[in-house]
Design a protein around this motif. Structure first.
Motif, PDB file in Angstrom:
ATOM      1  N   VAL A   1       4.247  37.161  -5.240  1.00 38.66           N
ATOM      2  CA  VAL A   1       5.517  37.055  -5.957  1.00 38.66           C
ATOM      3  C   VAL A   1       6.050  38.435  -6.311  1.00 38.66           C
ATOM      4  O   VAL A   1       7.263  38.696  -6.232  1.00 38.66           O
ATOM      5  N   GLY A   2       5.153  39.359  -6.663  1.00 43.04           N
ATOM      6  CA  GLY A   2       5.584  40.721  -6.963  1.00 43.04           C
ATOM      7  C   GLY A   2       6.203  41.410  -5.748  1.00 43.04           C
ATOM      8  O   GLY A   2       7.195  42.140  -5.879  1.00 43.04           O
ATOM      9  N   VAL A   3       5.617  41.188  -4.580  1.00 48.05           N
ATOM     10  CA  VAL A   3       6.196  41.748  -3.354  1.00 48.05           C
ATOM     11  C   VAL A   3       7.594  41.187  -3.111  1.00 48.05           C
ATOM     12  O   VAL A   3       8.534  41.921  -2.758  1.00 48.05           O
ATOM     13  N   MET A   4       7.772  39.884  -3.325  1.00 43.85           N
ATOM     14  CA  MET A   4       9.095  39.284  -3.115  1.00 43.85           C
ATOM     15  C   MET A   4      10.098  39.780  -4.164  1.00 43.85           C
ATOM     16  O   MET A   4      11.279  39.962  -3.862  1.00 43.85           O
ATOM     17  N   LEU A   5       9.646  40.013  -5.379  1.00 43.39           N
ATOM     18  CA  LEU A   5      10.553  40.579  -6.387  1.00 43.39           C
ATOM     19  C   LEU A   5      11.012  41.973  -5.967  1.00 43.39           C
ATOM     20  O   LEU A   5      12.172  42.357  -6.212  1.00 43.39           O
ATOM     21  N   PHE A   6      10.120  42.717  -5.344  1.00 45.25           N
ATOM     22  CA  PHE A   6      10.506  44.037  -4.839  1.00 45.25           C
ATOM     23  C   PHE A   6      11.536  43.913  -3.717  1.00 45.25           C
ATOM     24  O   PHE A   6      12.471  44.720  -3.621  1.00 45.25           O
ATOM     25  N   VAL A   7      11.383  42.897  -2.867  1.00 40.21           N
ATOM     26  CA  VAL A   7      12.346  42.670  -1.787  1.00 40.21           C
ATOM     27  C   VAL A   7      13.692  42.221  -2.363  1.00 40.21           C
ATOM     28  O   VAL A   7      14.759  42.622  -1.874  1.00 40.21           O
ATOM     29  N   TRP A   8      13.665  41.394  -3.407  1.00 40.11           N
ATOM     30  CA  TRP A   8      14.903  40.833  -3.968  1.00 40.11           C
ATOM     31  C   TRP A   8      15.650  41.817  -4.865  1.00 40.11           C
ATOM     32  O   TRP A   8      16.761  41.494  -5.313  1.00 40.11           O
ATOM     33  N   ARG A   9      15.085  42.976  -5.147  1.00 40.60           N
ATOM     34  CA  ARG A   9      15.704  43.881  -6.113  1.00 40.60           C
ATOM     35  C   ARG A   9      17.086  44.341  -5.647  1.00 40.60           C
ATOM     36  O   ARG A   9      17.905  44.765  -6.472  1.00 40.60           O
ATOM     37  N   ARG A  10      17.367  44.261  -4.342  1.00 39.47           N
ATOM     38  CA  ARG A  10      18.660  44.720  -3.831  1.00 39.47           C
ATOM     39  C   ARG A  10      19.801  43.780  -4.213  1.00 39.47           C
ATOM     40  O   ARG A  10      20.953  44.205  -4.297  1.00 39.47           O
ATOM     41  N   THR A  11      19.491  42.503  -4.413  1.00 33.22           N
ATOM     42  CA  THR A  11      20.553  41.525  -4.683  1.00 33.22           C
ATOM     43  C   THR A  11      20.423  40.841  -6.039  1.00 33.22           C
ATOM     44  O   THR A  11      21.191  39.920  -6.324  1.00 33.22           O
ATOM     45  N   GLY A  12      19.478  41.237  -6.875  1.00 30.28           N
ATOM     46  CA  GLY A  12      19.312  40.620  -8.181  1.00 30.28           C
ATOM     47  C   GLY A  12      18.276  41.350  -9.003  1.00 30.28           C
ATOM     48  O   GLY A  12      17.645  42.318  -8.551  1.00 30.28           O
ATOM     49  N   THR A  13      18.082  40.877 -10.223  1.00 25.29           N
ATOM     50  CA  THR A  13      17.146  41.504 -11.151  1.00 25.29           C
ATOM     51  C   THR A  13      16.013  40.544 -11.492  1.00 25.29           C
ATOM     52  O   THR A  13      16.126  39.327 -11.319  1.00 25.29           O
ATOM     53  N   VAL A  14      14.932  41.112 -12.010  1.00 27.02           N
ATOM     54  CA  VAL A  14      13.781  40.304 -12.416  1.00 27.02           C
ATOM     55  C   VAL A  14      14.099  39.516 -13.681  1.00 27.02           C
ATOM     56  O   VAL A  14      13.605  38.399 -13.871  1.00 27.02           O
ATOM     57  N   SER A  15      14.914  40.073 -14.549  1.00 24.36           N
ATOM     58  CA  SER A  15      15.221  39.396 -15.817  1.00 24.36           C
ATOM     59  C   SER A  15      15.897  38.050 -15.596  1.00 24.36           C
ATOM     60  O   SER A  15      15.781  37.153 -16.434  1.00 24.36           O
ATOM     61  N   GLN A  16      16.602  37.894 -14.480  1.00 22.87           N
ATOM     62  CA  GLN A  16      17.240  36.616 -14.187  1.00 22.87           C
ATOM     63  C   GLN A  16      16.227  35.526 -13.878  1.00 22.87           C
ATOM     64  O   GLN A  16      16.545  34.339 -13.950  1.00 22.87           O
ATOM     65  N   LEU A  17      14.993  35.908 -13.537  1.00 23.52           N
ATOM     66  CA  LEU A  17      13.959  34.948 -13.144  1.00 23.52           C
ATOM     67  C   LEU A  17      12.818  34.901 -14.150  1.00 23.52           C
ATOM     68  O   LEU A  17      11.758  34.356 -13.841  1.00 23.52           O
TER      69      LEU A  17
END
Length: 331
Positions: free
Chosen positions: A92-108
């Motif tokens: 999940v941490g790897v995917m959060l790193f991938v998603w950082r371009r289009t969103g933030t962790v605080s939203q999840l």
């Protein structure tokens, strides 16, 4: 434990529910905050993935090698729990790193915390079950064996059903991203198989059978996961590499079709309607070809005498015209 969508169990548990451990397990390990499947075809794929994942977790080669051993099964469950405790947050941490371009962790934050709670809850239940088994096997007191043994049997059903539930929803990670359960199932199944491949430990099986049973489960899980994520992409535009907040809105559940008619109305229509067919091209409440049964004239006014006269009225109005053309006092 609260969640974004209400209580953890959705209010489905009652006091008598604890007499059925599989019902409690379903409510606990498939919480109310996990989103439902988008369509039945994806749900069927998840079931197939769960079966293949069970083959990878339990190990068919163990059954073929020496029969079904509960102790070895629990040891495998502990090993799998340790792997999940390390692997799930890492993936999940790897995917959060991938998603950082289009969103933030605080939203999840909320679904991520809920998934972590579910992961820790399941691992804690597995550890508790192993301790109960060891206590039952190591005790010589009949009362302890009886009391702990009954609890152990309840926990065994509870954890076994819970393992099936978390294999399908993979600790509720679908609340984070719809494609995460398929990804985590694929990574976990391969990580469970790679050590046997690297060490060459075939567990007493021949080379062919060992490779089939070691590679069969992860290959099957991967194929089903690819089909699942491909269907999510084609039908709903859900891509694994896109942050959940940037995904298109998914359609809600389709409501059931309304009934064709009211259950208390006869199929022929209005039960209080005229028993005869309506007049051709006319009002259904107008007299038909045979005339109104309450009027003497065919199609006439019921309060005007017909050709033969009304039986209760004289043939002419009851009041005659006045005798004096210019009034009673003359004109």
């Amino acid at each position: 434990m609260a969640s974004a969508r209400g209580s953890w169990t959705g209010g489905s548990l009652r006091a008598r529910s604890f007499l059925k451990p599989h019902h409690v397990s379903t409510a606990v390990f498939h919480p109310a905050w996990i989103p439902p499947s988008l369509d039945p075809s994806i749900e069927r794929l998840k079931r197939f993935r769960v079966i293949a994942g069970a083959v990878a977790s339990i190990g068919v080669y163990t059954v073929l090698e020496g029969g079904f051993d509960v102790t070895e099964l629990l040891e495998n469950a502990l090993t799998a729990s340790a792997v999940l405790l390390f692997l799930t947050p890492l993936t999940v941490g790897v995917m959060l790193f991938v998603w950082r371009r289009t969103g933030t962790v605080s939203q999840l934050r909320t679904p991520l915390l809920n998934s972590l709670k579910l992961l820790l809850l399941f691992i804690g239940c597995v550890v508790a079950l192993v301790l109960l088994v060891q206590t039952t096997n190591g005790s010589g007191n009949p009362l302890v064996i009886l009391g702990v043994g009954l609890t152990m049997m309840w926990m065994l059903v509870f954890v076994a059903n819970g393992a099936v539930r978390v294999s399908g929803n993979f600790f509720g990670t679908a609340a984070v991203h719809r494609c995460l359960p398929a990804l985590l199932a694929t990574v976990t199944s391969w990580l469970m198989a790679i050590p046997d491949l690297v060490t060459g430990d075939l567990h007493g099986l021949s080379l062919t059978m060992g490779i089939v049973f070691i590679l069969g489960a992860p290959v099957t899980v991967t194929a089903i996961a690819l089909a699942e994520t491909g269907r999510l992409k084609r039908r709903y535009g859900i891509r694994l590499g896109t942050h959940p907040s940037s995904l298109p809105p998914v359609p809600g559940p389709v409501p059931p079709a309304p009934p064709t008619g009211l259950p208390h109305v006869p199929p022929q229509g209005n039960p209080y309607g005229h028993p005869r067919p309506p007049a051709p091209g006319g009002n259904p409440y107008a007299p038909g070809p045979g005339g109104n049964p309450y009027a003497p004239g065919a199609g006439g006014n019921p309060y005007v005498p017909g050709p033969g006269g009304h039986p209760y009225a004289p043939p002419q109005p009851p009041y005659h015209p006045p005798r004096y053309p210019h009034g009673p006092h003359g004109g």
